[in-house]
Design a protein around this motif. Structure first.
Motif, mmCIF file in Angstrom:
data_model
loop_
_atom_site.group_PDB
_atom_site.id
_atom_site.type_symbol
_atom_site.label_atom_id
_atom_site.label_comp_id
_atom_site.label_asym_id
_atom_site.label_seq_id
_atom_site.Cartn_x
_atom_site.Cartn_y
_atom_site.Cartn_z
ATOM 1 N N MET A 1 0.838 -1.195 0.000
ATOM 2 C CA MET A 1 0.000 0.000 0.000
ATOM 3 C C MET A 1 0.874 1.246 0.000
ATOM 4 O O MET A 1 1.837 1.330 0.763
ATOM 5 N N LYS A 2 0.530 2.207 -0.860
ATOM 6 C CA LYS A 2 1.270 3.461 -0.947
ATOM 7 C C LYS A 2 0.464 4.568 -0.267
ATOM 8 O O LYS A 2 -0.527 5.062 -0.811
ATOM 9 N N LEU A 3 0.885 4.943 0.920
ATOM 10 C CA LEU A 3 0.217 6.003 1.660
ATOM 11 C C LEU A 3 0.783 7.359 1.262
ATOM 12 O O LEU A 3 2.002 7.515 1.139
ATOM 13 N N VAL A 4 -0.101 8.331 1.054
ATOM 14 C CA VAL A 4 0.323 9.675 0.663
ATOM 15 C C VAL A 4 -0.423 10.717 1.475
ATOM 16 O O VAL A 4 -1.490 10.468 2.036
ATOM 17 N N SER A 5 0.156 11.887 1.523
ATOM 18 C CA SER A 5 -0.549 13.096 1.944
ATOM 19 C C SER A 5 -0.799 13.906 0.691
ATOM 20 O O SER A 5 0.084 14.029 -0.165
ATOM 21 N N PHE A 6 -2.008 14.448 0.546
ATOM 22 C CA PHE A 6 -2.349 15.172 -0.675
ATOM 23 C C PHE A 6 -3.282 16.326 -0.360
ATOM 24 O O PHE A 6 -3.901 16.387 0.713
ATOM 25 N N SER A 7 -3.372 17.237 -1.306
ATOM 26 C CA SER A 7 -4.313 18.348 -1.167
ATOM 27 C C SER A 7 -4.960 18.619 -2.508
ATOM 28 O O SER A 7 -4.403 18.309 -3.563
ATOM 29 N N ARG A 8 -6.159 19.193 -2.445
ATOM 30 C CA ARG A 8 -6.848 19.675 -3.638
ATOM 31 C C ARG A 8 -6.885 21.196 -3.588
ATOM 32 O O ARG A 8 -6.734 21.785 -2.509
ATOM 33 N N PRO A 9 -7.035 21.863 -4.724
ATOM 34 C CA PRO A 9 -7.006 23.332 -4.721
ATOM 35 C C PRO A 9 -7.923 23.923 -3.655
ATOM 36 O O PRO A 9 -9.128 23.642 -3.628
ATOM 37 N N GLY A 10 -7.340 24.715 -2.778
ATOM 38 C CA GLY A 10 -8.104 25.380 -1.740
ATOM 39 C C GLY A 10 -8.479 24.510 -0.562
ATOM 40 O O GLY A 10 -9.121 24.981 0.377
ATOM 41 N N GLY A 11 -8.059 23.237 -0.587
ATOM 42 C CA GLY A 11 -8.454 22.320 0.470
ATOM 43 C C GLY A 11 -7.324 22.006 1.418
ATOM 44 O O GLY A 11 -6.160 22.330 1.170
ATOM 45 N N PRO A 12 -7.644 21.331 2.534
ATOM 46 C CA PRO A 12 -6.618 20.967 3.519
ATOM 47 C C PRO A 12 -5.815 19.758 3.060
ATOM 48 O O PRO A 12 -6.189 19.058 2.110
ATOM 49 N N ILE A 13 -4.739 19.501 3.753
ATOM 50 C CA ILE A 13 -3.943 18.299 3.495
ATOM 51 C C ILE A 13 -4.655 17.096 4.111
ATOM 52 O O ILE A 13 -5.128 17.157 5.249
ATOM 53 N N ARG B 1 -2.450 17.540 -5.470
ATOM 54 C CA ARG B 1 -1.034 17.819 -5.234
ATOM 55 C C ARG B 1 -0.537 16.855 -4.161
ATOM 56 O O ARG B 1 -1.114 16.801 -3.057
ATOM 57 N N LEU B 2 0.503 16.099 -4.468
ATOM 58 C CA LEU B 2 1.111 15.253 -3.452
ATOM 59 C C LEU B 2 2.000 16.109 -2.550
ATOM 60 O O LEU B 2 2.872 16.826 -3.023
ATOM 61 N N GLU B 3 1.753 16.008 -1.260
ATOM 62 C CA GLU B 3 2.518 16.746 -0.263
ATOM 63 C C GLU B 3 3.583 15.823 0.327
ATOM 64 O O GLU B 3 3.631 14.630 0.023
ATOM 65 N N VAL B 4 4.446 16.362 1.178
ATOM 66 C CA VAL B 4 5.392 15.504 1.878
ATOM 67 C C VAL B 4 4.568 14.479 2.668
ATOM 68 O O VAL B 4 3.595 14.849 3.341
ATOM 69 N N PRO B 5 4.872 13.182 2.556
ATOM 70 C CA PRO B 5 3.996 12.175 3.160
ATOM 71 C C PRO B 5 3.825 12.334 4.661
ATOM 72 O O PRO B 5 2.746 12.098 5.205
#
Length: 282
Positions: free
Chosen positions: A1-13, A65-69
């Protein structure tokens, strides 16, 4: 499983699972608030995610947008841990025991974040590093205790200002300018990588392959490396320990190769993916 932190425009992480060209949103359906929460909870969190993943909303990777995990508490990097890298360094000798230095949390950035070339240096170098994400407390751990305590794996680009690093042995200063620790793109859970000691690693600078190595070239195994480290430094869930870099770094090439504004560096590990970093003006 690949866990990520991500955000969408204007949204939280938010926390998610990367699956090909889509991201399943975990936070939206209450499966996980963050990747660090999953790491700290461990197996029960992973079981909950697997059971509920089919109900998680899917987002096209191109639309997020992929953020720092994760934001690690500590980043501890192994120095000379590849035979090839030791051989290419004219000043290195094969070490008798592991060597470590720290990357500071203020240097950590995520995928595709531009890293500015500091005015202080003219020798910005790359280093692909296979990195371990600690999942359970380790202090004075035996080698047998290490592998069960590993939550997963990620990539870290140990960006280094060589002219600063090698002047008066300023390794901490030379490796901790802003943005000098890109991490990502995901955390691959340990069950998905049964042989971390057989992983191909590459670095490309503007599309040119400069490092092409494999973790099979390690001098010290993961159990030895992390057991040794834990004798001196208590490790906690969410800490990151890197395992050195293979041969091919810019400072030891002939002619030397360094990174400049406008360059794009990509580091890659099979199973984990590609971590891309643009270099920008100061």
């Amino acid at each position: 499983m690949k866990l990520v932190s991500f955000s969408r425009p204007g949204g939280p992480i938010a926390a998610g699972v990367l699956d090909g060209e889509s991201v399943a949103g975990l936070t939206e359906v209450g499966l996980a608030e963050s990747v660090i929460e999953v790491i700290r909870e461990g197996q029960p969190a992973l079981e909950r995610i697997r059971a509920g993943l089919a109900h998680a909303p899917r987002h096209a990777l191109a639309n997020v947008r992929l953020e720092v995990p994760l934001r690690p508490g500590k980043v501890l990097c192994s120095g000379i841990n590849y035979r090839g890298h030791a051989r290419e360094n004219p000043n290195a000798k094969m070490p008798d025991e592991p060597f470590f230095f720290a990357k500071l949390p203020s240097s950590v950035v995520g995928p595709d974040v531009p890293v500015a070339k500091p005015a202080r240096t003219e020798q910005v170098d790359y280093e692909v590093e296979f990195a371990v994400v600690i999942g359970a407390p380790l202090h004075r751990a035996t080698e047998a205790a290490v592998m069960p305590a590993i939550f997963g794996y990620t990539l870290l680009n140990d960006i280094s200002a060589r002219d600063v690093q090698f002047k008066d042995s300023q390794i901490t200063i030379g490796k901790n300018f802003a943005g000098f620790a890109p991490i990502g793109p995901c955390v691959l859970t340990a069950d998905a990588m049964p042989r971390p000691d057989r992983v191909a690693l590459r670095t490309r600078l503007n599309g040119r392959t400069l490092q092409d190595g494999n973790t099979s070239d390690w001098l010290f195994s993961l159990p030895r490396l992390i057991s040794f480290l834990s004798e001196h430094v208590p490790l906690e869930p969410g800490d990151i320990v890197t395992t050195g870099t293979p041969a091919g770094v810019g400072v030891f090439r002939d002619p030397q190769v360094f990174m400049w504004p406008g360059d794009v560096v990509e580091i890659e590990a099979e199973g984990i993916g590609i971590l891309r970093t643009p270099i920008s003006e100061t």
